[in-house]
Design a protein around this motif. Structure first.
Motif, short mmCIF file in Angstrom:
data_model
loop_
_atom_site.label_atom_id
_atom_site.label_comp_id
_atom_site.label_asym_id
_atom_site.label_seq_id
_atom_site.Cartn_x
_atom_site.Cartn_y
_atom_site.Cartn_z
N ALA A 1 33.10 -17.03 -8.95
CA ALA A 1 34.32 -16.53 -8.32
C ALA A 1 35.39 -17.61 -8.21
CB ALA A 1 34.00 -15.98 -6.94
N SER A 2 34.97 -18.83 -7.87
CA SER A 2 35.94 -19.91 -7.66
C SER A 2 35.21 -21.24 -7.75
CB SER A 2 36.57 -19.78 -6.27
OG SER A 2 35.53 -19.96 -5.30
N VAL A 3 35.97 -22.33 -7.73
CA VAL A 3 35.35 -23.66 -7.74
C VAL A 3 34.41 -23.79 -6.55
CG1 VAL A 3 35.80 -26.14 -7.58
CG2 VAL A 3 37.33 -24.70 -8.93
N ASP A 4 34.84 -23.27 -5.42
CA ASP A 4 34.03 -23.41 -4.20
C ASP A 4 32.69 -22.69 -4.30
OD1 ASP A 4 33.92 -24.60 -1.63
OD2 ASP A 4 33.96 -22.54 -0.81
N ALA A 5 32.61 -21.70 -5.18
CA ALA A 5 31.36 -20.94 -5.33
C ALA A 5 30.33 -21.67 -6.20
CB ALA A 5 31.65 -19.56 -5.91
N VAL A 6 30.74 -22.77 -6.81
CA VAL A 6 29.82 -23.50 -7.69
C VAL A 6 29.03 -24.49 -6.84
CG1 VAL A 6 29.60 -24.80 -9.85
CG2 VAL A 6 31.56 -23.29 -9.50
N THR A 7 27.95 -24.02 -6.27
CA THR A 7 27.23 -24.81 -5.25
C THR A 7 26.46 -25.98 -5.84
OG1 THR A 7 25.53 -23.10 -5.37
CG2 THR A 7 27.07 -22.99 -3.52
N THR A 8 26.37 -26.04 -7.17
CA THR A 8 25.73 -27.22 -7.79
C THR A 8 26.67 -28.43 -7.77
OG1 THR A 8 26.40 -26.25 -9.89
CG2 THR A 8 24.08 -26.02 -9.29
N LEU A 9 27.94 -28.21 -7.41
CA LEU A 9 28.88 -29.34 -7.28
C LEU A 9 28.88 -29.82 -5.84
CD1 LEU A 9 32.02 -27.89 -9.13
CD2 LEU A 9 30.45 -29.61 -10.03
N PRO A 10 29.03 -31.16 -5.66
CA PRO A 10 29.10 -31.68 -4.28
C PRO A 10 30.24 -31.01 -3.50
CG PRO A 10 29.00 -33.47 -5.86
CD PRO A 10 29.13 -32.21 -6.66
N LYS A 11 29.99 -30.75 -2.25
CA LYS A 11 30.95 -30.01 -1.42
C LYS A 11 32.32 -30.71 -1.34
CE LYS A 11 30.86 -27.49 2.92
NZ LYS A 11 31.04 -26.18 2.82
N GLU A 12 32.28 -32.06 -1.21
CA GLU A 12 33.55 -32.80 -1.09
C GLU A 12 34.36 -32.67 -2.38
OE1 GLU A 12 30.48 -35.19 -1.21
OE2 GLU A 12 30.15 -33.59 0.25
N LEU A 13 33.65 -32.69 -3.51
CA LEU A 13 34.33 -32.57 -4.80
C LEU A 13 35.01 -31.20 -4.90
CD1 LEU A 13 35.04 -33.49 -7.66
CD2 LEU A 13 32.83 -32.63 -8.43
N ARG A 14 34.30 -30.16 -4.49
CA ARG A 14 34.88 -28.81 -4.54
C ARG A 14 36.16 -28.75 -3.70
NH1 ARG A 14 30.40 -25.23 -2.33
NH2 ARG A 14 28.96 -26.96 -2.30
N ALA A 15 36.08 -29.35 -2.52
CA ALA A 15 37.23 -29.33 -1.63
C ALA A 15 38.41 -30.10 -2.23
CB ALA A 15 36.86 -29.90 -0.27
N SER A 16 38.13 -31.28 -2.80
CA SER A 16 39.26 -32.06 -3.31
C SER A 16 39.85 -31.43 -4.57
CB SER A 16 38.89 -33.54 -3.51
OG SER A 16 37.71 -33.66 -4.21
N LEU A 17 39.02 -30.78 -5.39
CA LEU A 17 39.56 -30.10 -6.58
C LEU A 17 40.49 -28.96 -6.15
CD1 LEU A 17 36.44 -29.86 -8.95
CD2 LEU A 17 38.52 -31.21 -9.34
N ALA A 18 40.02 -28.19 -5.17
CA ALA A 18 40.84 -27.07 -4.69
C ALA A 18 42.16 -27.58 -4.12
CB ALA A 18 40.07 -26.26 -3.66
N GLU A 19 42.07 -28.66 -3.37
CA GLU A 19 43.26 -29.24 -2.75
C GLU A 19 44.28 -29.71 -3.80
OE1 GLU A 19 44.28 -32.82 0.32
OE2 GLU A 19 42.20 -32.09 0.27
N ALA A 20 43.73 -30.21 -4.92
CA ALA A 20 44.62 -30.70 -5.99
C ALA A 20 45.21 -29.55 -6.82
CB ALA A 20 43.83 -31.65 -6.90
N GLY A 21 44.79 -28.33 -6.53
CA GLY A 21 45.34 -27.19 -7.28
C GLY A 21 44.58 -26.87 -8.54
N PHE A 22 43.35 -27.38 -8.64
CA PHE A 22 42.51 -27.04 -9.80
C PHE A 22 41.71 -25.79 -9.47
CE2 PHE A 22 38.63 -27.02 -12.22
CZ PHE A 22 39.01 -27.45 -13.48
N GLY A 23 41.92 -24.73 -10.22
CA GLY A 23 41.22 -23.47 -9.93
C GLY A 23 40.76 -22.78 -11.20
N PHE A 24 39.98 -21.73 -11.04
CA PHE A 24 39.43 -21.01 -12.19
C PHE A 24 40.36 -19.92 -12.72
CE2 PHE A 24 34.61 -21.80 -11.25
CZ PHE A 24 34.78 -23.11 -11.65
N ASP A 25 41.28 -19.44 -11.90
CA ASP A 25 42.07 -18.28 -12.34
C ASP A 25 43.56 -18.58 -12.40
OD1 ASP A 25 40.07 -16.08 -12.64
OD2 ASP A 25 39.60 -16.71 -10.61
#
Ligand code: SAH
Length: 365
Positions: free
Chosen positions: A52-76
Motif C-alpha cells: 500500500a505504501s512505504v510504511d507498509a513495507v515492514t521489512t524496512l527499518p521503521k526510522e527509514l520508512r519515516a524519513s523516506l515518507a518525510e522526504a516525499g518518497f512514495g509509491f504512488d
C-alpha cells in the motif's frame, strides 16, 4: 534489429527519486544510507508485492520508512479522486490527480472469464484533436512520467488483488497519444513487463496510436512483443483528414506503408481500430475501401461502437449496421471483430469523466 533494453528497476527508482527532489540514485542512496538491496526491496514492494505504501513495507527499518515518507518518497504518483462503477460492476473508471493538479483517467474492465484489462493514459490531454474524441477536443496539457503511467495499473492491480484477481491485459487507449510521449511509454512498458516486478507478459500489452509514421518505424526496431493498434477510422485521405487532423501530416498511404514495414520486420499482426460514426464512415463504400487496404496483410480490424460525448457532434452507428459493415469485411476475408461495449453508463470512453470535472485545457489558457 536494434533491441532496446530498459532497466525497469532503475527507471522506477529514478522517477520516484526525482519526485522527492533528488537528481540521481547515488545521491538518494547516500542521503538515506541505502544499500542496493534496500533499493531493490522498495522497487519490488511497490511493483511486485503491490504494498500500500512505504510504511507498509515492514521489512524496512521503521526510522527509514519515516524519513523516506518525510522526504516525499512514495509509491504512488497518481491519486484517485473519483471512482465510478458501471451498473453491472464489470467496468470501473478511475479519475486520478497528478501532483500539478492535472487529471487523467484509467478504466478497469473485468470481462467474464479470466480477462481483466486496464486502459491507461499516457498524457494529460492530447494534442491530436480527433473530431469525435472527448480528450482530443480538450487539448494537450502535458506528458506523464513513466511511473505516472505505471501507477494507474498499480492502482487497479491492488484493487483486484483484494478479490484474488490479477491484471491480465493493459491497453494504452486512455487519454493521450502514446507515441507522442514515446520514451516514458516505453519505460512504463518496461515496468509493466519486468519479471522481477509487475510481471505482465509483453504480448498482453497493446499500444494504440493515431498513426505517427516515424514512431511506428522506431517501435518496429524495439524488439518487443508488445501489440500495435492503429486508430484508422477512415479508409481514405478525404474522410480521414476531416475527422483526424494528423492525417494531413501522415496520409493513409504512408501510414499503411509503415504498417507493412512493421509486419515485415517483426512478423507481428497489426490491429486497426475503426470507430463507427453514423453516416460518416459506415457506408458500404467505406467497408469495401477498408477491405482493400487490409487485403493480403497480417491485419485485423476491430470495429468500435462509438460512445457519444457531449462535446463532439457525432452519433454512433446503430448495431445492426455495424454487423452489416463487419459482414462486408468478413466476406472480403478480413479478420474482423466488433468491440464489446463496456461501461457506457459511466461514460467510460476516453476523456469523458475528466470532461465532466475539468474545463477544456485551451479554455483555461
Ligand atoms: N491516441 C491513441 C490512444 C488513445 S484513444 C489513439 O488514437 O489510438 C483510444 C481509442 O479510442 C482510439 O482508437 C480512439 O479513436 C478511440 N475513441 C476516442 N473517443 C472515442 C469514443 N467517444 N468512442 C469510442 N472510441 C473512441
Amino acid at each position: 534489429m536494434r533491441a532496446v533494453t530498459r532497466d525497469a528497476r532503475a527507471i522506477w527508482l529514478t522517477d520516484k527519486i526525482s519526485r522527492a527532489g533528488f537528481s540521481d540514485i547515488d545521491s538518494f542512496s547516500q542521503r538515506f544510507e541505502l544499500k542496493p538491496f534496500r533499493l531493490t526491496q522498495l522497487y519490488r514492494a511497490a511493483t511486485k508485492e503491490l504494498a500500500a505504501s512505504v510504511d507498509a513495507v515492514t521489512t524496512l527499518p521503521k526510522e527509514l520508512r519515516a524519513s523516506l515518507a518525510e522526504a516525499g518518497f512514495g509509491f504512488d504518483a497518481v491519486e484517485p479522486v473519483a471512482v465510478q462503477h458501471s451498473n453491472d460492476r464489470q467496468t470501473t473508471k478511475g479519475l486520478f490527480r497528478l501532483r500539478d493538479g492535472s487529471e487523467v483517467e484509467a478504466v478497469l474492465m473485468e470481462h467474464h472469464g479470466d480477462r481483466t484489462t486496464v486502459c491507461i493514459s499516457s498524457q494529460a490531454g492530447c494534442a491530436f484533436a480527433c473530431a469525435f474524441c472527448s480528450t482530443g477536443q480538450a487539448g494537450y496539457t502535458r506528458n506523464l512520467t513513466a511511473t505516472e503511467i505505471f501507477d494507474q495499473a498499480r492502482y487497479f492491480a491492488r484493487d483486484v488483488a483484494v478479490r484474488g484477481k490479477r491484471i491480465t491485459n493493459i491497453v494504452f487507449m486512455g487519454m493521450g497519444e502514446p507515441f507522442h510521449n514515446y520514451d516514458a511509454v516505453m519505460d512504463a512498458v518496461a515496468l509493466l513487463n519486468d519479471g522481477q516486478g509487475f510481471g505482465l507478459g509483453s504480448r498482453h500489452i497493446t499500444i494504440s496510436t493515431v498513426g505517427l509514421v516515424d514512431k511506428i518505424d522506431r517501435f518496429a526496431d524495439e524488439g518487443v512483443q508488445v501489440n500495435l493498434a492503429i486508430s484508422l477510422h477512415a479508409p481514405n485521405d478525404t474522410l480521414r483528414s476531416q475527422i483526424m487532423p494528423v492525417n494531413r501530416k501522415f496520409p493513409v498511404s504512408e501510414l499503411m506503408a509503415a504498417c507493412a514495414r512493421y509486419v515485415a520486420k517483426t512478423n507481428r499482426k497489426v490491429f486497426f481500430e475503426y470507430v463507427m460514426l453514423r453516416d460518416v464512415n459506415d457506408s458500404d463504400t467505406c467497408a469495401h475501401e477498408l477491405a482493400r487496404l487490409m487485403a493480403g496483410h497480417l491485419y485485423h480490424v476491430n470495429l468500435i461502437p462509438y460512445n457519444s460525448t457531449p462535446d463532439a457532434p457525432f452519433a454512433g452507428t446503430p448495431d445492426p449496421r455495424i454487423w452489416e459493415f463487419a459482414a462486408i469485411l468478413d466476406k472480403a476475408g478480413v479478420p474482423t471483430t466488433v468491440r464489446q461495449n463496456m461501461g457506457r453508463d459511466i461514460a467510460a470512453a476516453c476523456g469523458q469523466l475528466r470532461a465532466e470535472t475539468q474545463p477544456k485545457a485551451h479554455a483555461s489558457r
